[in-house]
Design an enzyme around this catalytic site. Structure first.
Site, PDB file in Angstrom:
ATOM      1  CD  GLU A   1      27.433   3.103   1.674  1.00 40.11           C
ATOM      2  OE1 GLU A   1      27.415   4.387   2.109  1.00 40.11           O
ATOM      3  OE2 GLU A   1      27.401   2.944   2.336  1.00 40.11           O
ATOM      4  CD  GLU A   2      29.030   6.241  -3.777  1.00 38.41           C
ATOM      5  OE1 GLU A   2      29.901   6.709  -5.054  1.00 38.41           O
ATOM      6  OE2 GLU A   2      28.102   7.316  -3.603  1.00 38.41           O
ATOM      7  N   PRO A   3      30.772   1.061  -5.344  1.00 38.34           N
ATOM      8  CG  PRO A   3      30.455  -0.694  -6.660  1.00 38.34           C
ATOM      9  CD  PRO A   3      29.617   0.458  -5.486  1.00 38.34           C
TER      10      PRO A   3
ATOM     11  CB  ILE B   1      24.318   3.473  -3.096  1.00 42.36           C
ATOM     12  CG1 ILE B   1      23.296   1.699  -2.063  1.00 42.36           C
ATOM     13  CG2 ILE B   1      23.883   4.140  -2.450  1.00 42.36           C
ATOM     14  CD1 ILE B   1      22.945   1.634  -0.510  1.00 42.36           C
TER      15      ILE B   1
ATOM     16  CG  HIS C   1      27.094  10.079  -5.745  1.00 44.05           C
ATOM     17  ND1 HIS C   1      27.383   8.621  -4.599  1.00 44.05           N
ATOM     18  CD2 HIS C   1      26.153  10.384  -5.251  1.00 44.05           C
ATOM     19  CE1 HIS C   1      26.747   9.641  -3.643  1.00 44.05           C
ATOM     20  NE2 HIS C   1      25.657  10.540  -4.628  1.00 44.05           N
TER      21      HIS C   1
END
Length: 144
Positions: A65-67, A96, A98
């Site tokens: 998640e958002e690494p 996940i 952006h």
């Protein structure tokens, strides 16, 4: 010994120590200090720390998640290389994210929207990255 992972790579000669330090550098954590407490790391840094431990495994499923949160652009390419190594070894990686560079380099995208929160949750697009460009409702497509 107060030094960064990058500095420690130059300092230590033992192969087993260098291999572990190199894993940290590969996932974009070369700036961390040796002995730095875990409670000073962000969520993304903790995920990358876990990734560094898993670099040589195969046949697993990883969810990140958002690494790339908090990373410099040049470090994002390190994360992408790491993710690609996981996939090449037969692992499945679900990210996940952006970050548009990560999205562009994906094999498969699931774009949710059209907005966030209560205005979202609808699958707007699912498929290879180029296909999202035809999805008129996708905000992500506008920036790719």
């Amino acid at each position: 010994m107060e030094m960064s992972v990058v500095d420690a790579l130059e300092f230590f000669e033992a192969k087993d120590i260098r291999r572990k330090l190199k894993s940290l550098e590969t996932v974009g954590l070369g700036y961390l200090s040796l002995g730095q407490p875990l409670d000073t790391l962000s969520g993304g840094e903790c995920q990358r720390l876990e990734l560094a431990k898993e670099l040589n495994t195969k046949g697993n499923i990883y969810i990140l998640e958002e690494p790339t949160t908090g990373l410099h652009r040049s470090d994002v390419s390190n994360i992408l290389r790491s993710i690609n190594k996981f996939v090449e070894k037969g692992n499945t990686v679900v990210v996940i994210e952006h970050n548009l560079d990560v999205i562009r380099n994906s094999d498969w995208i699931i774009d949710l929207g059209p907005d966030g929160g209560t205005g979202g949750g609808e699958i707007l697009y699912e498929g290879p990255p180029l296909g999202i460009l035809d999805c008129k409702r996708s905000v992500t497509a506008q920036y790719l």
